[in-house]
Design a protein around this motif. Structure first.
Motif, PDB file in Angstrom:
ATOM      1  N   THR A  71      35.742  38.462  50.086  1.00 26.68           N
ATOM      2  CA  THR A  71      34.749  38.904  49.107  1.00 26.68           C
ATOM      3  C   THR A  71      34.578  37.845  48.030  1.00 26.68           C
ATOM      4  OG1 THR A  71      35.266  41.243  49.492  1.00 26.68           O
ATOM      5  CG2 THR A  71      34.136  40.699  47.426  1.00 26.68           C
ATOM      6  N   PHE A  72      33.328  37.458  47.773  1.00 24.28           N
ATOM      7  CA  PHE A  72      32.984  36.544  46.685  1.00 24.28           C
ATOM      8  C   PHE A  72      32.630  37.371  45.449  1.00 24.28           C
ATOM      9  CE2 PHE A  72      31.050  33.571  50.112  1.00 24.28           C
ATOM     10  CZ  PHE A  72      32.302  33.050  50.398  1.00 24.28           C
ATOM     11  N   GLY A  73      33.042  36.870  44.278  1.00 26.99           N
ATOM     12  CA  GLY A  73      32.684  37.538  43.041  1.00 26.99           C
ATOM     13  C   GLY A  73      33.864  37.796  42.125  1.00 26.99           C
ATOM     14  N   PHE A  74      35.084  37.665  42.670  1.00 33.62           N
ATOM     15  CA  PHE A  74      36.270  37.796  41.824  1.00 33.62           C
ATOM     16  C   PHE A  74      37.446  37.099  42.485  1.00 33.62           C
ATOM     17  CE2 PHE A  74      36.864  41.187  44.827  1.00 33.62           C
ATOM     18  CZ  PHE A  74      38.213  41.469  44.878  1.00 33.62           C
ATOM     19  N   ALA A 155      27.664  39.348  59.623  1.00 36.53           N
ATOM     20  CA  ALA A 155      26.748  38.899  58.575  1.00 36.53           C
ATOM     21  C   ALA A 155      27.307  39.372  57.233  1.00 36.53           C
ATOM     22  CB  ALA A 155      25.355  39.473  58.806  1.00 36.53           C
ATOM     23  N   SER A 156      27.020  38.618  56.178  1.00 33.83           N
ATOM     24  CA  SER A 156      27.509  39.021  54.855  1.00 33.83           C
ATOM     25  C   SER A 156      26.575  40.056  54.237  1.00 33.83           C
ATOM     26  CB  SER A 156      27.612  37.806  53.935  1.00 33.83           C
ATOM     27  OG  SER A 156      26.317  37.284  53.653  1.00 33.83           O
ATOM     28  N   SER A 157      27.133  40.800  53.265  1.00 30.90           N
ATOM     29  CA  SER A 157      26.333  41.786  52.541  1.00 30.90           C
ATOM     30  C   SER A 157      26.595  41.635  51.050  1.00 30.90           C
ATOM     31  CB  SER A 157      26.670  43.206  53.004  1.00 30.90           C
ATOM     32  OG  SER A 157      28.043  43.498  52.780  1.00 30.90           O
ATOM     33  N   GLN A 163      29.697  39.693  47.228  1.00 29.59           N
ATOM     34  CA  GLN A 163      29.246  39.381  48.580  1.00 29.59           C
ATOM     35  C   GLN A 163      30.450  39.369  49.528  1.00 29.59           C
ATOM     36  OE1 GLN A 163      27.026  35.719  48.835  1.00 29.59           O
ATOM     37  NE2 GLN A 163      26.682  35.880  51.049  1.00 29.59           N
ATOM     38  N   SER A 164      30.391  40.172  50.581  1.00 34.02           N
ATOM     39  CA  SER A 164      31.527  40.309  51.496  1.00 34.02           C
ATOM     40  C   SER A 164      31.105  40.054  52.939  1.00 34.02           C
ATOM     41  CB  SER A 164      32.134  41.712  51.395  1.00 34.02           C
ATOM     42  OG  SER A 164      32.605  41.982  50.095  1.00 34.02           O
ATOM     43  N   THR A 195      40.132  40.342  50.934  1.00 31.28           N
ATOM     44  CA  THR A 195      40.204  41.765  50.619  1.00 31.28           C
ATOM     45  C   THR A 195      40.748  42.619  51.764  1.00 31.28           C
ATOM     46  OG1 THR A 195      37.802  41.741  51.026  1.00 31.28           O
ATOM     47  CG2 THR A 195      38.533  41.840  48.747  1.00 31.28           C
ATOM     48  N   SER A 196      41.002  42.030  52.916  1.00 29.82           N
ATOM     49  CA  SER A 196      41.634  42.743  54.022  1.00 29.82           C
ATOM     50  C   SER A 196      42.134  41.720  55.028  1.00 29.82           C
ATOM     51  CB  SER A 196      40.630  43.690  54.705  1.00 29.82           C
ATOM     52  OG  SER A 196      41.233  44.353  55.807  1.00 29.82           O
ATOM     53  N   LEU A 197      43.267  42.044  55.714  1.00 28.59           N
ATOM     54  CA  LEU A 197      43.791  41.127  56.720  1.00 28.59           C
ATOM     55  C   LEU A 197      44.567  41.888  57.787  1.00 28.59           C
ATOM     56  CD1 LEU A 197      44.004  38.086  57.475  1.00 28.59           C
ATOM     57  CD2 LEU A 197      46.253  38.098  56.398  1.00 28.59           C
ATOM     58  N   THR A 198      44.320  41.501  59.034  1.00 29.74           N
ATOM     59  CA  THR A 198      45.043  42.034  60.196  1.00 29.74           C
ATOM     60  C   THR A 198      45.431  40.859  61.091  1.00 29.74           C
ATOM     61  OG1 THR A 198      43.866  44.162  60.213  1.00 29.74           O
ATOM     62  CG2 THR A 198      44.823  43.427  62.304  1.00 29.74           C
TER      63      THR A 198
END
Length: 303
Positions: A71-74, A155-157, A163-164, A195-198
């Motif tokens: 995630t972009f933005g923080f 695709a990003s949203s 933006q993720s 923000t998430s990982l597997t």
């Protein structure tokens, strides 16, 4: 019991927690894992049992596959959601996916990472996360790693200024995936967080090969050990050298872990090292080129 348990680690547990629980379920002490997964990460965690613990280093060196979200933005202190937010920036206009993918491509191959402060790497005998918890910033050593692939998986949203997108990483030992996310943001001029990982795979194991702890407990209660992967199966990707039983002296040398002449190997195997060595159809050793003696081979593992 000797071999590998392909475990699916669920979120909320440390890798050490998994080892502790496996010991209790199987009633055995000789248990080890093959690479730490953070508590907020789920995925494939091969667990070595009995003599299988000799494979820990080999399995840790194997290629890993990860999937997750950036995630972009923080940005946070830990480069993932475990840390405190230190930087925020509203993303007014979405960064084109093509631009993101191009920047990701620049983070593949042989690259150098600066480990996050919240990591287990030691500096002056003390782990970085210990400094971080004390609020002390120290110079961190450069960390060379190899990244086979780093690519978008969706695709990003853009939602509420952030933006993720989903991603996939194929990488070698020691790669900090959350640092890849942070470095990607820096390359694009925005704060970024994983923000998430597997962990989707840890060669040679994939998700479909794995059991959860609950499934393991149920299998053991039903006296079902079909999940156990033998040492031979775990090393099946290596060429095999079955030493003829007539070679009694060679059997003794290998049984004692002796250094051998490369020429004793069948000619077709001499360029395919390392090789697994079988005596009387049982795996005995993993032999590789001697690091300092030309024309010699030595065991790197004995079983």
């Amino acid at each position: 019991m000797d071999g590998i348990l392909p475990l699916w680690k669920e979120r909320g547990m440390t890798s050490h927690d998994c080892v502790f629980k496996v010991r209790k379920i199987l009633h055995m002490k000789k248990v080890g894992h093959t690479g730490t997964l953070d508590p907020n990460v789920d995925g494939v965690l091969p667990i070595c049992l009995g003599s299988g613990t000799k494979l820990v280093e080999l399995l840790m060196d194997k290629t890993k596959v990860y999937t997750g979200e950036i995630t972009f933005g923080f940005a946070t202190t830990t480069e993932d959601l475990d840390g405190e937010i230190v930087t925020e920036q509203t993303i007014e206009n979405a960064i084109p996916d093509e631009t993101i993918q191009e920047a990701m491509q620049q983070l593949t191959g042989h690259i150098v990472q600066i480990p996050p402060m919240f990591s287990a790497i030691k500096v002056n005998g003390k782990r970085l996360y210990e400094y971080a918890r004390e609020g002390i910033e120290v110079e961190r050593p450069e960390h060379p790693v190899y990244v086979d692939a780093f690519e978008m998986a969706s695709a990003s949203s853009l939602i509420d200024g952030r933006q993720s997108f989903q991603f996939k990483v194929v990488c070698g030992k020691g790669t900090y995936v959350r640092t890849l996310a942070s470095d990607l943001g820096q390359a694009l001029g925005v704060p970024a967080t994983m923000t998430s990982l597997t962990r989707a795979a840890s060669t040679p194991f994939k998700q479909e090969d794995c059991l959860t702890l609950d499934q393991l407990r149920e299998a053991v209660e039903n006296d079902d050990f079909s999940w156990l992967v033998s040492i031979e199966e775990s090393l099946s990707a290596y060429p095999q050298w079955h030493v003829p039983s007539s070679e009694t002296m060679l059997h003794k040398l290998i049984d004692n872990g002796s250094v051998l002449d490369l020429s004793v190997l069948p000619s077709e195997l001499q360029a395919q090292l390392p090789v697994t060595v079988f005596l009387d159809d049982k795996i005995k050793a993993l032999y590789d080129l001697h690091p300092s003696k030309d024309g010699k081979i030595k065991p790197t593992k004995m079983f």
